[in-house]
Design a protein around this motif. Structure first.
Motif, PDB file in Angstrom:
ATOM      1  N   GLY A 162      -8.569  46.905  65.802  1.00  0.00           N
ATOM      2  CA  GLY A 162      -8.226  46.657  67.207  1.00  0.00           C
ATOM      3  C   GLY A 162      -9.416  47.010  68.078  1.00  0.00           C
ATOM      4  O   GLY A 162      -9.815  48.167  68.166  1.00  0.00           O
ATOM      5  N   GLN A 198      -7.354  48.148  59.920  1.00  0.00           N
ATOM      6  CA  GLN A 198      -6.905  47.915  61.297  1.00  0.00           C
ATOM      7  C   GLN A 198      -8.122  47.728  62.194  1.00  0.00           C
ATOM      8  O   GLN A 198      -8.959  48.620  62.299  1.00  0.00           O
ATOM      9  CB  GLN A 198      -6.077  49.097  61.791  1.00  0.00           C
ATOM     10  CG  GLN A 198      -4.675  49.102  61.199  1.00  0.00           C
ATOM     11  CD  GLN A 198      -3.841  50.212  61.792  1.00  0.00           C
ATOM     12  OE1 GLN A 198      -4.244  51.374  61.735  1.00  0.00           O
ATOM     13  NE2 GLN A 198      -2.702  49.867  62.347  1.00  0.00           N
ATOM     14  N   VAL A 244      -6.479  39.248  61.015  1.00  0.00           N
ATOM     15  CA  VAL A 244      -6.058  40.259  61.985  1.00  0.00           C
ATOM     16  C   VAL A 244      -5.363  39.620  63.182  1.00  0.00           C
ATOM     17  O   VAL A 244      -4.422  40.181  63.740  1.00  0.00           O
ATOM     18  CB  VAL A 244      -7.281  41.086  62.459  1.00  0.00           C
ATOM     19  CG1 VAL A 244      -6.851  42.198  63.376  1.00  0.00           C
ATOM     20  CG2 VAL A 244      -8.020  41.636  61.254  1.00  0.00           C
ATOM     21  N   GLU A 299      -4.351  40.907  67.249  1.00  0.00           N
ATOM     22  CA  GLU A 299      -4.517  42.359  67.312  1.00  0.00           C
ATOM     23  C   GLU A 299      -5.971  42.736  67.578  1.00  0.00           C
ATOM     24  O   GLU A 299      -6.252  43.828  68.078  1.00  0.00           O
ATOM     25  CB  GLU A 299      -4.042  42.963  65.990  1.00  0.00           C
ATOM     26  CG  GLU A 299      -3.412  44.338  66.160  1.00  0.00           C
ATOM     27  CD  GLU A 299      -3.462  45.137  64.881  1.00  0.00           C
ATOM     28  OE1 GLU A 299      -2.958  44.627  63.862  1.00  0.00           O
ATOM     29  OE2 GLU A 299      -4.017  46.247  64.902  1.00  0.00           O
ATOM     30  N   THR A 320      -5.961  43.002  71.211  1.00  0.00           N
ATOM     31  CA  THR A 320      -4.915  43.802  71.850  1.00  0.00           C
ATOM     32  C   THR A 320      -4.741  45.158  71.171  1.00  0.00           C
ATOM     33  O   THR A 320      -4.225  46.087  71.779  1.00  0.00           O
ATOM     34  CB  THR A 320      -3.563  43.071  71.821  1.00  0.00           C
ATOM     35  OG1 THR A 320      -3.251  42.776  70.449  1.00  0.00           O
ATOM     36  CG2 THR A 320      -3.614  41.772  72.599  1.00  0.00           C
ATOM     37  N   GLY A 321      -5.171  45.259  69.905  1.00  0.00           N
ATOM     38  CA  GLY A 321      -4.974  46.502  69.167  1.00  0.00           C
ATOM     39  C   GLY A 321      -5.887  47.601  69.674  1.00  0.00           C
ATOM     40  O   GLY A 321      -6.996  47.350  70.144  1.00  0.00           O
ATOM     41  N   THR A 322      -5.394  48.853  69.576  1.00  0.00           N
ATOM     42  CA  THR A 322      -6.210  49.966  70.056  1.00  0.00           C
ATOM     43  C   THR A 322      -6.693  50.861  68.917  1.00  0.00           C
ATOM     44  O   THR A 322      -7.369  51.846  69.158  1.00  0.00           O
ATOM     45  CB  THR A 322      -5.415  50.832  71.055  1.00  0.00           C
ATOM     46  OG1 THR A 322      -4.218  51.258  70.411  1.00  0.00           O
ATOM     47  CG2 THR A 322      -5.076  50.045  72.300  1.00  0.00           C
ATOM     48  N   TRP A 369      -8.951  51.299  65.562  1.00  0.00           N
ATOM     49  CA  TRP A 369     -10.027  50.738  64.742  1.00  0.00           C
ATOM     50  C   TRP A 369     -10.137  51.650  63.528  1.00  0.00           C
ATOM     51  O   TRP A 369     -10.760  52.691  63.590  1.00  0.00           O
ATOM     52  CB  TRP A 369     -11.330  50.678  65.532  1.00  0.00           C
ATOM     53  CG  TRP A 369     -12.461  50.029  64.799  1.00  0.00           C
ATOM     54  CD1 TRP A 369     -13.314  50.614  63.902  1.00  0.00           C
ATOM     55  CD2 TRP A 369     -12.875  48.667  64.897  1.00  0.00           C
ATOM     56  NE1 TRP A 369     -14.214  49.709  63.440  1.00  0.00           N
ATOM     57  CE2 TRP A 369     -13.981  48.491  64.040  1.00  0.00           C
ATOM     58  CE3 TRP A 369     -12.421  47.550  65.626  1.00  0.00           C
ATOM     59  CZ2 TRP A 369     -14.640  47.270  63.892  1.00  0.00           C
ATOM     60  CZ3 TRP A 369     -13.095  46.350  65.476  1.00  0.00           C
ATOM     61  CH2 TRP A 369     -14.186  46.209  64.613  1.00  0.00           C
TER      62      TRP A 369
END
Lengths: 299, 330
Positions: free
Chosen positions: B87, B85, B69, B72, B75-77, B79
């Motif tokens: 984040g 994904q 990952v 991210e 920093t990713g928003t 989940w």
């Protein structure tokens, strides 16, 4: 300074009055802050007693959890499980904590002792859920099985720094003269440490150890992925085991009214357990043998 | 000027020290000391070892997610487990927001309690009051959660939130916008502040009591009022330690799990309003770890645990250092 005119008498009394007013005002503020801080305690106690009394009955302590919709049911397995977990935790946490505490007391200012002391304080600040995940990775994952052992290990790990720092404090209260007298009489170091110093400090250490037990008794997060909980009666160390805090959590977050009501009962029992351990702890310090060290601590 | 000092076992160099054997000349005597010394040293070393082990094991388990990952993770928003994904930014910010907010609420009150107990309270009620605050610290997290879920949250939803939002008209501000959910960032921060208050108060109380008597007496002798003595003599002397005490409370709040999980609402969104549900790292772990599907999910959660661990370790290390420095001086 000399260029300024000296304040007149009126100005001085006025300033004094202002300072006094400020003092009274801040005293009131501090009183309010203090009283406000104990309001939650009173509210929680009241709700616990009201909510808990509704479900408490003799069978609450002897029955196993009932399925949703079935009235009755209790927390017998949870209480037993919590005691088992505390037993395992003590077996793991106390000897290591005690040994580390003795080391810290005897090697006071050496560099290693300073580092260990600092790290034990840091360890006691470790989030308990991280400890639970650590125990899961270390024990549950390799064995493929949630177990009482893993839960007890997690709780024991939390106990180590608590017992260590308390032991150190208690041992340090023992007068150096006592140790020197023992050495002068021909005692070896280890015998003077264990038979003279440790024995003198023992009531204080027992108190501290019991406080540590009380402290981990209510821990829930480290048990989520280790002891896991079970609705059945089980005392096996290599199987999932019920625990009172886990039951409270599961009941409280469940959609069933019966269970929610029982969560209050469970919480009341848990608090009672913690209080009983704490009261025993205080008693130990106040006992006859505790006069030497317990009194010196001043609480 | 001073009494002559005699050498003791501790101050003598090894050459001066009498040989270690007793009158019987038992050659096993030295072994007892050696075994005892080795045992307690081993116990002492277990503490750093455990810390290193925790960090190493979590880092190892988190590595697959970190390498897949990547950045991210922080920093990713989004989940979204089925889509892979992970984040965790909402949880990270949620943790920081709820903890800082609880610190802002709890610190002044805790300082008030500490000043009350060590300076201003009538002597008769000092100890009983300190005991009450200590009891507050002994209540398990899950009991706080239970109380907050069934008492505090409904109270917030029905009384406090409508009052703040509509009656006071704060609803126009972004911090208070949105419908009044019960489980929310505000609820979590409030219960956290109740929980960390006794910790901060206990450390602060000890620090204040450690301020030398001479400081207080000097202030009083110069004509200070009681409050001026506290403000000008006692508090400045303990300042760095008090900052440490507050940060210690922050460390507690960051890692607190159960009570927060029960009242924060557990929603994967960047925290924007006090009235909205949010998420924290600890509650993310509590909710998903047992139901984790697939190795990557477990690994991503391990990475979240690692981030939480790193943040709390840094915060605790700073706090302990500040408190220690203050204690070493007195």
């Amino acid at each position: 300074m000399s260029a300024l005119a000296a304040p007149s008498r009126v100005q001085r009394t006025e300033r004094m009055a202002r300072r006094r007013r400020m003092g009274s005002f801040m005293t009131v503020v501090v009183w309010c802050a203090a009283l406000l801080s104990v309001v939650p305690l009173i509210l929680i106690a009241a709700h616990l007693i009201i909510g808990g009394a509704r479900v408490l009955s003799p069978t609450f302590f002897t029955a196993l959890p009932a399925p949703p919709g079935v009235s009755g049911g209790g927390v017998a397995n949870g209480v037993a499980g919590t005691l088992v977990l505390l037993g395992i935790a003590s077996v793991i946490g106390m000897p290591i904590g005690l040994g580390a505490g003795l080391y810290l007391a005897e090697h006071g200012r050496t560099r290693l002792a300073t580092i260990v002391r600092y790290l034990s304080d840091v360890l006691s600040g470790l989030p308990s859920i991280v400890v639970g995940i650590f125990a899961w990775e270390l024990i549950v994952r390799p064995s493929g099985q949630f177990s009482a052992l893993a839960g007890g290990f997690a709780l024991g790990m939390i106990m180590i720094p608590l017992v260590a720092r308390a032991t150190e404090e208690m041992v340090r209260l023992v007068p150096v003269a006592l140790r020197e007298a023992a050495l002068a009489l021909g005692f070896t170091r280890w015998r003077s440490s264990l038979q003279i110093v440790l024995r003198t400090a023992l009531p204080g250490i027992v108190t501290a150890a019991l406080v540590a037990v009380a402290r981990v008794a209510g821990e829930t997060a480290p048990l989520l992925f280790t002891a896991f909980g079970t609705p059945f009666w089980s005392l096996r160390l290599d199987r999932p085991i019920a625990a009172l805090p886990l039951q409270i959590y599961n009941y409280a977050t469940s959609p069933y009214d019966d269970w929610r009501a029982q969560a209050w009962g469970g919480a009341l029992v848990l608090i009672a357990l913690v209080l009983v351990i704490s009261i025993i702890a205080r008693r130990v310090t106040r006992s006859r043998f505790g006069a030497a060290t317990g009194g010196a601590r001043g609480d | 000027m001073s009494a002559p000092t005699y050498p003791t076992a501790r101050t003598m160099s090894s050459a001066e020290r009498p040989p270690r054997s007793n009158a019987r000349g038992d050659r096993w005597v030295g072994w007892g000391d050696r075994i005892y010394g080795a045992l307690i040293t081993a116990c002492a070393l277990a503490i750093p070892l455990l810390l290193v082990l925790v960090a190493a094991i979590i880092a190892r388990s988190a590595w697959p997610a970190v390498s897949t990952v990547g950045a991210e993770l922080v920093t990713g928003t989004t989940w979204d487990v089925p889509r892979g994904q992970f984040g965790a930014l909402p949880a990270i910010l949620g943790t920081l927001a709820s903890s800082l907010l609880s610190l802002i609420i709890a610190t002044p009150l805790a300082l008030g309690v500490a000043i009350f107990v060590s300076e201003l309270a009538p002597p008769a009620i000092r100890r009983p009051f300190a005991f009450l605050v200590d009891v507050l610290a002994a209540i398990p997290s899950v009991v706080y959660g239970l109380w907050a879920l069934y008492v505090l949250v409904p109270f917030l939803r029905e009384v406090v939130m409508p009052f703040l939002g509509d009656t006071l008209g704060l609803g126009a501000l972004p911090l208070f916008k949105g419908p009044a959910y019960g489980p929310s960032l505000l609820a979590a921060s409030l219960v956290l502040s109740i929980m960390i208050l006794p910790y901060i108060a206990a450390v602060a109380r000890e620090l204040l009591q450690a301020v030398p008597r001479s400081q207080r007496e000097a202030a009083l002798a110069l004509g200070a009022t009681r409050w001026e003595m506290v403000r000008d003599a006692v508090l400045p002397y303990a300042r760095s330690g008090l900052v440490g005490a507050a940060i210690l409370g922050l460390g507690r709040a960051l890692g607190e799990t159960m009570a927060v999980t029960m009242v924060i609402g557990n929603r994967h969104e960047l925290p924007s309003s006090l009235f909205q549900p949010a998420y924290t790292m600890a509650s993310l772990l509590a909710n998903e770890f047992n139901e984790a599907s697939g190795a990557l999910h477990v690994s991503a959660l391990m990475a979240v645990a690692g981030i939480l661990l790193a943040i709390t370790l840094i915060v605790n290390a700073i706090a302990r250092w500040l408190v220690w420095r203050m204690e070493a001086r007195t």
